[in-house]
Design a protein around this motif. Structure first.
Motif, PDB file in Angstrom:
ATOM      1  N   CYS A 149     -62.509   7.971  71.286  1.00 30.71           N
ATOM      2  CA  CYS A 149     -61.694   9.002  70.639  1.00 30.71           C
ATOM      3  C   CYS A 149     -61.847   8.887  69.116  1.00 30.71           C
ATOM      4  CB  CYS A 149     -60.229   8.846  71.010  1.00 30.71           C
ATOM      5  SG  CYS A 149     -59.900   9.182  72.744  1.00 30.71           S
ATOM      6  N   ALA A 150     -61.685  10.015  68.426  1.00 28.56           N
ATOM      7  CA  ALA A 150     -61.877  10.052  66.974  1.00 28.56           C
ATOM      8  C   ALA A 150     -60.778   9.272  66.270  1.00 28.56           C
ATOM      9  CB  ALA A 150     -61.897  11.497  66.495  1.00 28.56           C
ATOM     10  N   GLU A 151     -61.158   8.161  65.657  1.00 26.15           N
ATOM     11  CA  GLU A 151     -60.186   7.305  64.980  1.00 26.15           C
ATOM     12  C   GLU A 151     -59.472   8.012  63.835  1.00 26.15           C
ATOM     13  OE1 GLU A 151     -62.444   3.506  64.567  1.00 26.15           O
ATOM     14  OE2 GLU A 151     -60.491   2.754  63.913  1.00 26.15           O
ATOM     15  N   ALA A 152     -60.175   8.917  63.208  1.00 25.23           N
ATOM     16  CA  ALA A 152     -59.591   9.634  62.072  1.00 25.23           C
ATOM     17  C   ALA A 152     -58.353  10.432  62.490  1.00 25.23           C
ATOM     18  CB  ALA A 152     -60.634  10.574  61.470  1.00 25.23           C
ATOM     19  N   GLU A 153     -58.248  10.733  63.781  1.00 25.28           N
ATOM     20  CA  GLU A 153     -57.139  11.545  64.287  1.00 25.28           C
ATOM     21  C   GLU A 153     -55.952  10.687  64.752  1.00 25.28           C
ATOM     22  OE1 GLU A 153     -57.234  15.105  64.629  1.00 25.28           O
ATOM     23  OE2 GLU A 153     -58.960  14.876  63.313  1.00 25.28           O
ATOM     24  N   PHE A 154     -56.106   9.382  64.802  1.00 22.72           N
ATOM     25  CA  PHE A 154     -55.068   8.514  65.380  1.00 22.72           C
ATOM     26  C   PHE A 154     -53.724   8.639  64.658  1.00 22.72           C
ATOM     27  CE2 PHE A 154     -58.003   5.141  67.552  1.00 22.72           C
ATOM     28  CZ  PHE A 154     -58.486   6.143  68.383  1.00 22.72           C
ATOM     29  N   GLY A 155     -53.778   8.943  63.364  1.00 19.67           N
ATOM     30  CA  GLY A 155     -52.549   9.078  62.584  1.00 19.67           C
ATOM     31  C   GLY A 155     -51.648  10.208  63.070  1.00 19.67           C
ATOM     32  N   ARG A 156     -52.203  11.122  63.850  1.00 21.46           N
ATOM     33  CA  ARG A 156     -51.408  12.238  64.367  1.00 21.46           C
ATOM     34  C   ARG A 156     -50.466  11.802  65.494  1.00 21.46           C
ATOM     35  NH1 ARG A 156     -55.616  16.327  66.408  1.00 21.46           N
ATOM     36  NH2 ARG A 156     -53.771  17.518  66.996  1.00 21.46           N
ATOM     37  N   ILE A 157     -50.737  10.643  66.070  1.00 22.57           N
ATOM     38  CA  ILE A 157     -49.902  10.195  67.203  1.00 22.57           C
ATOM     39  C   ILE A 157     -48.639   9.515  66.681  1.00 22.57           C
ATOM     40  CG2 ILE A 157     -49.790   8.808  69.304  1.00 22.57           C
ATOM     41  CD1 ILE A 157     -52.861   8.752  69.331  1.00 22.57           C
ATOM     42  N   HIS A 158     -47.484  10.028  67.087  1.00 24.17           N
ATOM     43  CA  HIS A 158     -46.233   9.347  66.761  1.00 24.17           C
ATOM     44  C   HIS A 158     -46.002   8.230  67.777  1.00 24.17           C
ATOM     45  CE1 HIS A 158     -45.038  12.291  63.762  1.00 24.17           C
ATOM     46  NE2 HIS A 158     -45.368  13.246  64.600  1.00 24.17           N
ATOM     47  N   GLY A 159     -46.127   6.993  67.333  1.00 18.59           N
ATOM     48  CA  GLY A 159     -45.898   5.857  68.206  1.00 18.59           C
ATOM     49  C   GLY A 159     -45.378   4.716  67.349  1.00 18.59           C
ATOM     50  N   PRO A 160     -44.223   4.187  67.620  1.00 19.78           N
ATOM     51  CA  PRO A 160     -43.279   4.577  68.670  1.00 19.78           C
ATOM     52  C   PRO A 160     -42.836   6.044  68.527  1.00 19.78           C
ATOM     53  CG  PRO A 160     -42.623   2.492  67.640  1.00 19.78           C
ATOM     54  CD  PRO A 160     -43.747   3.042  66.839  1.00 19.78           C
ATOM     55  N   VAL A 161     -42.566   6.662  69.641  1.00 22.52           N
ATOM     56  CA  VAL A 161     -42.245   8.088  69.655  1.00 22.52           C
ATOM     57  C   VAL A 161     -40.812   8.329  69.174  1.00 22.52           C
ATOM     58  CG1 VAL A 161     -41.374   8.156  72.040  1.00 22.52           C
ATOM     59  CG2 VAL A 161     -42.537  10.164  71.092  1.00 22.52           C
ATOM     60  N   GLY A 162     -40.600   9.464  68.537  1.00 27.07           N
ATOM     61  CA  GLY A 162     -39.239   9.894  68.179  1.00 27.07           C
ATOM     62  C   GLY A 162     -38.773   9.394  66.833  1.00 27.07           C
ATOM     63  N   LEU A 163     -37.757  10.080  66.277  1.00 31.51           N
ATOM     64  CA  LEU A 163     -37.164   9.648  65.018  1.00 31.51           C
ATOM     65  C   LEU A 163     -36.383   8.359  65.269  1.00 31.51           C
ATOM     66  CD1 LEU A 163     -35.719  12.971  63.532  1.00 31.51           C
ATOM     67  CD2 LEU A 163     -37.949  11.919  63.127  1.00 31.51           C
ATOM     68  N   ASP A 164     -36.353   7.501  64.263  1.00 34.44           N
ATOM     69  CA  ASP A 164     -35.654   6.227  64.417  1.00 34.44           C
ATOM     70  C   ASP A 164     -34.156   6.424  64.213  1.00 34.44           C
ATOM     71  OD1 ASP A 164     -34.766   3.670  64.530  1.00 34.44           O
ATOM     72  OD2 ASP A 164     -35.892   2.941  62.794  1.00 34.44           O
ATOM     73  N   ILE A 165     -33.441   6.680  65.313  1.00 35.14           N
ATOM     74  CA  ILE A 165     -31.978   6.833  65.230  1.00 35.14           C
ATOM     75  C   ILE A 165     -31.297   5.726  66.031  1.00 35.14           C
ATOM     76  CG2 ILE A 165     -31.972   9.318  64.757  1.00 35.14           C
ATOM     77  CD1 ILE A 165     -31.380   9.777  67.757  1.00 35.14           C
ATOM     78  N   GLY A 166     -32.055   4.674  66.314  1.00 38.68           N
ATOM     79  CA  GLY A 166     -31.473   3.545  67.036  1.00 38.68           C
ATOM     80  C   GLY A 166     -31.218   3.840  68.502  1.00 38.68           C
ATOM     81  N   SER A 167     -31.994   4.765  69.077  1.00 37.73           N
ATOM     82  CA  SER A 167     -31.787   5.167  70.482  1.00 37.73           C
ATOM     83  C   SER A 167     -31.851   3.978  71.427  1.00 37.73           C
ATOM     84  CB  SER A 167     -32.860   6.170  70.911  1.00 37.73           C
ATOM     85  OG  SER A 167     -32.800   7.320  70.119  1.00 37.73           O
ATOM     86  N   VAL A 168     -30.985   3.992  72.427  1.00 28.85           N
ATOM     87  CA  VAL A 168     -30.986   2.946  73.448  1.00 28.85           C
ATOM     88  C   VAL A 168     -31.240   3.546  74.836  1.00 28.85           C
ATOM     89  CG1 VAL A 168     -29.624   1.145  74.571  1.00 28.85           C
ATOM     90  CG2 VAL A 168     -29.454   1.468  72.090  1.00 28.85           C
TER      91      VAL A 168
END
Lengths: 229, 103
Positions: free
Chosen positions: A187-206
């Motif tokens: 896979c194109a490494e240049a595109e890896f920045g598009r992946i949100h991981g960990p997923v989601g906004l950091d709101i302390g979800s449990v």
């Protein structure tokens, strides 16, 4: 708005077709234009083209007075890879904010109608499923299966497309391992920045529901801040 | 965005007389974007919104006139023009709203 215009707008929304309604604000007959049937010779072809591209509605001053161009575009979609508990909540939250969910999971024990009512479920592998759907810039891809074989295949397809959002469930450590695997797959490494991981906004979800909330918030942010929105 | 339109359709199918208010223009801070809808029936039932709640009552009242007359109206609300209908937008924005009866 005429009653038959209302019916046509609702039909188009169901069939995922784009329409623009032109309403003269000073009075007069409205005109409904379909993207499929857009005539290049239409007197407002340029403005109509812009409305279909951007999805934005606007007033234009013309010799006949003010015309209101109201765009009705198909809802943005998110492909939820993995018919999991988080996915169940994400389906409901997506609907609430006007995003149409599609669930993809080849594991038929997970992707049951009992668990996912009134939503499109595709029980195929993501590569095949996403190719059939055709990812475009009004699509997002959220990988929740937490099974590398399934998630990685979807991420490969997402990275090859211009979808507006890509997210994958997992810790920073498992995300790093995931990127290693994707690299090995070519896979194109240049595109890896598009992946949100960990997923989601950091709101302390449990809980699963809280994680789904953080994901949908991130999806909305990317949708609304994407070029053309 | 709007299940408001679906609601309007179901009211029409029940034989109710319905008006539609649409945000056609906004300036400054406005909680409902252009294209936002508020559906109103002749008994004052309503669905959706055209603002954060600041001008809904006025729009609903005007919609009753529009349902009675059948003539569309273009309303404007905002701090810059607060005398127009006696209500303004606390957020400091300005909006124009088209109110039409479903014909």
């Amino acid at each position: 708005m005429q009653k038959n215009t209302l019916t046509a707008v609702l039909d188009a929304r169901r069939d995922r077709r784009a329409l623009v309604l032109i309403t003269p604000l000073g009075g007069g007959d409205e005109e409904l234009v379909s993207e499929d049937g857009l005539d290049a010779g239409h007197e407002h072809a340029a403005i109509l083209g812009e409305c279909f591209r951007s999805g934005r509605s606007k007033i234009v001053e013309t010799v006949k007075g003010e015309l209101f161009f109201q765009a009705f575009l198909p809802a943005p979609r998110i492909m939820i890879i993995g018919a999991t508990h988080i996915g169940q909540v994400l389906v409901r939250l997506a609907r609430e904010v006007g995003i149409e969910p599609v669930v993809v999971d080849p594991r038929t024990a997970f992707a049951t109608e009992e668990r996912f009512r009134d939503v499109d479920i595709i029980t195929e592998w993501p590569g095949e499923a996403l190719e059939k759907i055709g990812l475009d810039r009004r699509c997002g891809v959220v990988c929740l299966a937490h099974v590398p074989d399934i998630d990685d295949e979807a991420l490969g397809a997402a990275l090859d497309s211009d979808c507006f959002y890509i997210g994958a469930l997992g810790s920073s450590r498992s995300h790093a391992k995931r990127l290693e695997r994707l690299k090995e797959k070519g896979c194109a490494e240049a595109e890896f920045g598009r992946i949100h991981g960990p997923v989601g906004l950091d709101i302390g979800s449990v809980s699963p529901a809280e994680i789904a909330l953080s994901i949908i918030a991130e999806v909305v942010r990317d949708l609304r801040t994407a070029p053309g929105e | 965005m709007s299940t408001t339109l679906e609601m309007a359709k179901s009211w029409i199918d029940e034989g109710r007389e319905v008006a539609l208010a649409t945000v056609v223009e906004t300036w400054g801070s406005a909680p409902v974007p252009v294209g936002g809808h508020l559906a109103i029936d002749s008994k004052g039932d309503f669905a959706g919104s055209v603002s954060g709640g600041c001008v809904e009552a006025e729009v609903i009242a005007r919609a009753e006139d529009v349902i009675a007359s059948g003539e569309p109206e273009l309303l404007e609300f905002g701090v810059a023009n607060e005398t127009a209908w006696g209500v303004g937008l606390a957020c400091g924005g300005r909006i124009r709203v088209l109110v039409e009866k479903f014909g």
